[in-house]
Design an enzyme around this catalytic site. Structure first.
Site, mmCIF file in Angstrom:
data_model
loop_
_atom_site.group_PDB
_atom_site.id
_atom_site.type_symbol
_atom_site.label_atom_id
_atom_site.label_comp_id
_atom_site.label_asym_id
_atom_site.label_seq_id
_atom_site.Cartn_x
_atom_site.Cartn_y
_atom_site.Cartn_z
ATOM 1 N N SER A 560 45.764 37.554 47.269
ATOM 2 C CA SER A 560 45.210 38.408 46.214
ATOM 3 C C SER A 560 43.885 38.980 46.691
ATOM 4 C CB SER A 560 44.979 37.579 44.938
ATOM 5 O OG SER A 560 44.221 38.303 43.992
ATOM 6 N N TYR A 573 41.922 30.117 39.971
ATOM 7 C CA TYR A 573 42.863 31.051 40.586
ATOM 8 C C TYR A 573 42.295 31.631 41.884
ATOM 9 C CZ TYR A 573 45.841 35.187 41.164
ATOM 10 O OH TYR A 573 46.684 36.155 41.655
#
Length: 683
Positions: A560, A573
């Site tokens: 990501s 996350y």
């Protein structure tokens, strides 16, 4: 203007008969055999009646035959070829001559068996490869058995390679035996005929069923001999575990010359054969029917160790046997090749048999591998029938070579379409039942790969696989990537389904959007277990197979932009994504020596189709940024340099760029797929 008249009632009747015969494996093997019908139609050019032959063309399958799979020829022109036939030494030239007999346009290319159908004086002809018929055809006393079983209704035809001369031979036999309904073709199969379509089908089935009944009634009790001590099948769980442990080695054996896709079968037919005392002798004799050995090679590689041999001993012995197999195949080629023979096509086995475990078959794709295995089961059935009545006596190796390295077969291979870029590559994509993972799986399959779709939800994984294609293209497997045993089971399932593994995409993920103070230890552990630990477990299990195969491979992490971009309320996350990002660099360094490339993708938030965003993450992130959830994708787009929203297909395209043919020298790279987020620029 198209002048093909194959929409006639005669052709429709032929297709229906072909489909019925071809849909029953007792009658013929996949893509084996051919059928025909003769009739009269009006020539659209002259307006006069013309006699036509409709016959299944080259390639294709009787069970699924459609109009476009038929060749349509003028009978007067085809029969006139008898007058210019130059003799058996030049009979291959007649195949090209069939093109000058075609009526209309479209349809399939005429096959080598066209002469058989056109020259035999019968309105309807079936040529089939039933196990029962081939068992008689390959028995040492097949001619006597034919007379005993069928009387004068079925005539023996000695082995002759398919072609124009065989058509002349069968036509003569029918003319000399007016009461005959068909013939047994030595070493090959059966041919039957009739005045009507129903009569031809009835005669074909009578020959097949009569042969099967005679074998069942008169066969010896143990056609393959007594069971060998120590060669009985392992219990199911044990044999499948051993099969999965052996697959990477066996694929490396089958893929030394070129990469192959595989199929595993552990049916009772295979296991019982491998438990018998005569299986080494029979396997060494090889298959006989041309349709069989063209797909299985002339003989298999057989592991000569008992069922309970250790995986380590089995691997060592398989590698020794592979060396011997290649030497033996090269010697077979050298003994039989002539000046104009095609070059050797590879010396690796297509069928590998492991006692107590099962059969591993290989081909250029999953369907070809599966069908090769089905053909070897046909061969086992043939050997059982022949040995039960007599002695199995396949055609001579020189005849096998003449067919395997036939100029016509070589031309057929050359006409095959070019493979897609990812052909022969076997992929495992985690978290692939929806969103980014599903888009990746679709992309890989569209470029020729076969794909295992792994997901926590098995039903959704199977549904996604069905959407992509049948089980020859994609399968769904269940996988909790945070569970070590579940990960290994998913990798094993992939290995057994497709015969190996080449390409792994670590995509499974989830997210909880919380601030530091609101993030619990359970929140932290959940996200790290799924993404950081999960990626590690998947990569570790996959790497074992990749290294053993020796074919290189790819591991791709869907990380990501958050692995480098510090956003608010996202501690767990983003931290685990940073963990994944460094795994890419660490594994690229460690696995490069094995030819395994490890790369990553850093997407921006992908809202559309995302399982993560639809499970609450989207609402949380929208609240953080003070926008409506429905506008979150547009919000993300506006903060990028390109002002574009990132979609699942964009990520899938980036994965393909990494694993396709253009970036073969790239490893340790992260590709941003974020439409330009300056704060996430890699430094």
């Amino acid at each position: 203007m198209t002048l093909n008249t194959s929409t006639s009632g005669t052709a429709a009747e032929l297709i229906a008969r072909s489909n019925r015969l071809g849909s029953d494996p007792r009658n013929t093997n996949y893509a084996g055999g051919n059928t025909s019908a003769k009739g009269t139609e009006t020539d659209p050019v002259t307006g006069e009646d013309v006699e036509l032959l409709w016959v299944k063309g080259s390639g294709g399958d009787l069970g699924t035959l459609k109009e476009q799979g038929l060749a349509v020829l003028r009978l007067d022109r085809m029969r006139a070829l008898v007058d210019v036939y130059p003799g058996v030494e030049r009979e291959d030239e007649m195949v090209a001559a069939f093109d000058y007999c075609l009526h209309g346009t479209g349809g399939a290319a005429p096959s080598i068996d066209t002469a058989m159908h056109g020259l035999v004086d019968a309105a309807h002809v079936d040529h089939l490869h039933p196990d029962s018929g081939i068992a008689i055809a390959t028995a040492a006393d097949g001619e006597q058995l034919t007379a005993t079983i069928f009387g004068g209704k079925v005539v023996w035809v000695p082995w002759r390679r398919p072609g124009f001369q065989l058509g002349l031979d069968i036509a003569e036999i029918k003319a000399k035996n007016p009461d005959a309904i068909g013939c047994i073709l030595g070493g090959h199969g059966i041919t039957a005929w009739g005045d009507t379509s129903d009569e031809a089908e009835k005669n074909s089935l009578w020959i097949i069923e009569t042969a099967a009944a005679y074998i069942a009634e008169h066969s010896t009790v143990e056609p393959f001999g007594p069971t060998l001590d120590g060669y009985a099948p392992l219990p199911e769980a044990e044999r499948r575990a051993k099969a999965a442990a052996l697959v990477p080695t066996i694929r490396s054996i089958a893929s030394q010359d070129k990469p192959m896709v595989g199929h595993f079968a552990d049916s009772d037919v295979v296991l019982d054969f491998l438990a018998s005392s005569e299986h080494p002798r029979l396997a060494a004799l090889g298959t006989s029917c041309p349709d069989h050995f063209l797909r299985t090679k002339v003989k298999p590689l057989v592991l000569d160790l008992p069922s309970d041999a250790s995986v380590e001993d089995s691997i060592a012995r398989l590698r020794e046997l592979h060396v011997a197999y290649r030497e033996d195949y090269q010697a077979y080629y050298d003994r039989n090749a002539v000046a104009d023979s095609p070059a050797i096509r590879g010396a690796d086995p297509l069928i590998v048999l492991v006692p107590g475990v099962g059969m591993f078959s290989f081909g250029k794709d999953k369907q070809t591998a599966r069908v090769a295995g089905e053909f070897y089961v046909n061969a086992i059935n043939v050997m059982r029938g022949a040995e039960g009545l007599s002695t199995y006596a396949p055609i001579d190796e020189s005849e096998k070579f003449r067919i395997e390295y036939w100029a016509l077969e070589e031309a057929k291979l050359q006409r095959m379409p070019a493979p897609k870029p990812l052909a022969t590559r076997i992929a495992l994509v985690t978290g692939a039942a929806s969103g980014i993972g599903k888009a990746i799986a679709k992309k890989l399959a569209s470029q020729g790969a076969v794909v295992a779709i792994a997901d926590l939800d098995l039903e959704k994984a199977q549904a996604a696989a069905a959407e992509i294609g049948g089980t020859d293209v994609a399968i769904g497997v269940q996988a909790d990537v945070s569970d070590e045993d579940a990960v290994q089971a998913a990798v094993d399932a992939t290995l057994l389904a497709f015969g190996g593994l080449d390409l792994v995409v670590n995509n499974a993920g989830l997210s909880l959007s919380k601030s530091l103070l609101d993030t619990t230890v359970a929140d932290w552990d959940l996200q790290h277990n799924v993404m950081a630990k999960g990626s590690f477990l998947v990569s570790r299990s996959a790497a074992k197979a990749l290294i053993e195969q020796g074919l290189g491979g790819d591991i791709v992490y869907i990380s990501s932009k958050n692995s480098v971009f510090a956003g608010p309320n996202n501690i767990a996350y983003s931290a685990t994504k940073a963990d994944q990002a460094h795994q890419v660099r660490l594994l690229a360094a460690e696995l490069g020596g094995h030819g395994v490339r490890v790369n990553g993708i850093n997407p921006d938030g992908v809202v559309q189709g995302s399982g993560i965003f639809s499970s609450g993450w989207g609402a949380n992130r929208a609240a953080v940024y003070g926008v409506e959830e429905k506008d979150l994708g547009a919000f993300y787009a506006q903060r990028t340099l390109l002002k574009r929203e990132v979609l699942p297909d964009h990520v899938a395209n980036a994965v393909y760029a990494l694993v396709g043919p253009d970036l073969t020298q790239t490893t340790g790279l992260h590709i941003p797929v974020d439409a330009g987020v300056a704060a996430a620029f890699l430094r």
